[in-house]
Scaffold this active site. Structure first.
Site, PDB file in Angstrom:
ATOM      1  N   GLN A  49     -20.930  17.245  44.281  1.00 10.14           N
ATOM      2  CA  GLN A  49     -21.633  15.932  43.828  1.00 10.14           C
ATOM      3  C   GLN A  49     -21.142  14.216  44.338  1.00 10.14           C
ATOM      4  OE1 GLN A  49     -20.757  19.157  40.682  1.00 10.14           O
ATOM      5  NE2 GLN A  49     -22.075  19.378  40.697  1.00 10.14           N
ATOM      6  N   HIS A 104     -14.433  10.637  41.466  1.00 11.77           N
ATOM      7  CA  HIS A 104     -12.747  11.355  42.563  1.00 11.77           C
ATOM      8  C   HIS A 104     -14.006  12.101  43.465  1.00 11.77           C
ATOM      9  CE1 HIS A 104      -8.663  11.671  43.285  1.00 11.77           C
ATOM     10  NE2 HIS A 104      -8.809  11.590  44.897  1.00 11.77           N
ATOM     11  N   HIS A 112     -14.520  15.008  45.805  1.00 16.02           N
ATOM     12  CA  HIS A 112     -14.009  16.694  45.545  1.00 16.02           C
ATOM     13  C   HIS A 112     -15.188  17.215  46.654  1.00 16.02           C
ATOM     14  CE1 HIS A 112     -15.208  16.064  41.770  1.00 16.02           C
ATOM     15  NE2 HIS A 112     -15.495  17.250  41.610  1.00 16.02           N
ATOM     16  N   HIS A 159     -16.538  21.280  46.061  1.00 23.27           N
ATOM     17  CA  HIS A 159     -16.507  22.346  45.930  1.00 23.27           C
ATOM     18  C   HIS A 159     -16.351  23.478  46.755  1.00 23.27           C
ATOM     19  CE1 HIS A 159     -17.256  21.513  41.176  1.00 23.27           C
ATOM     20  NE2 HIS A 159     -17.612  20.781  41.462  1.00 23.27           N
TER      21      HIS A 159
END
Length: 154
Positions: free
Chosen positions: A82, A93, A95, A97
Site C-alpha cells: 500500500q 514506511h 513495506h 506484505h
C-alpha cells in the site's frame, strides 16, 4: 532495534536481514504466516527507494515468500504494498506484505484487501482496533521459527 515508521521493532521480531531490508513478523496477521518486508532506510513511498534498495526488497520478497508458502502450507501467495495513505498505507514506511493463501481461505478472493485496510473500521478485521495484537512472546516464537531458514549475514 529497527524502525518501522514511528515504531521501534526489537531484534526478536526480525527473522530476515539483507543489505537494504528486513523481514519481520506481523503484529496483527490476517492469516498465519503473514509477514512484512521493510526497507531499512525509513522512506515513505516505493519510488523514494534507490534502485539498489528496490531490487533488494523484491529479491528479498522472492526469497522470503518461497519459505512462507512452504512452511505455512500455502498453495498461492498474495503480495501487497500500500504505497501512500490513499492506497491504505497506515505505517508511513515502505513495506511489502507477504500472505500465504489456500483454496477457500476467502469466499471472495479480493476480500483480503479489505482486511489489509486499517481504515475500514466498521469491519471486524485483523487491523481493526477490536483485534488483539499478538504478544511479544508469540511474535518472538514465530521469528525464531522463521530465522532458521535464512542466512542473515547481511
Amino acid at each position: 532495534m529497527f524502525k518501522f515508521g514511528p515504531n521501534l521493532i526489537p531484534e526478536t521480531q526480525i527473522f530476515y536481514k539483507s543489505t537494504y531490508c528486513f523481514g519481520l513478523v506481523n503484529l496483527k496477521p490476517i492469516v498465519a504466516g503473514h509477514v512484512l518486508v521493510v526497507s531499512k532506510r525509513l522512506v515513505t513511498r516505493f519510488n523514494d527507494l534507490t534502485a539498489e534498495e528496490a531490487v533488494d526488497m523484491m529479491l528479498s520478497t522472492k526469497k522470503i515468500s518461497a519459505i512462507i508458502e512452504k512452511q505455512y502450507q500455502g498453495s498461492s501467495l498474495t503480495f501487497a504494498m500500500q504505497d501512500g495513505p490513499e492506497a491504505g498505507q497506515t505505517v508511513p514506511h515502505v513495506h511489502m506484505h507477504i500472505i500465504p493463501r489456500r483454496k477457500g481461505d476467502y469466499a471472495n478472493n479480493d476480500d483480503i484487501y479489505e482486511d489489509l485496510d486499517q481504515r475500514n473500521k466498521h469491519k471486524k478485521g485483523p487491523d481493526n482496533e477490536e483485534r488483539t495484537p499478538r504478544s511479544a512472546a508469540e511474535m518472538k516464537e514465530e521469528a525464531d521459527f522463521l530465522r532458521v531458514f535464512f542466512n542473515n549475514d547481511e
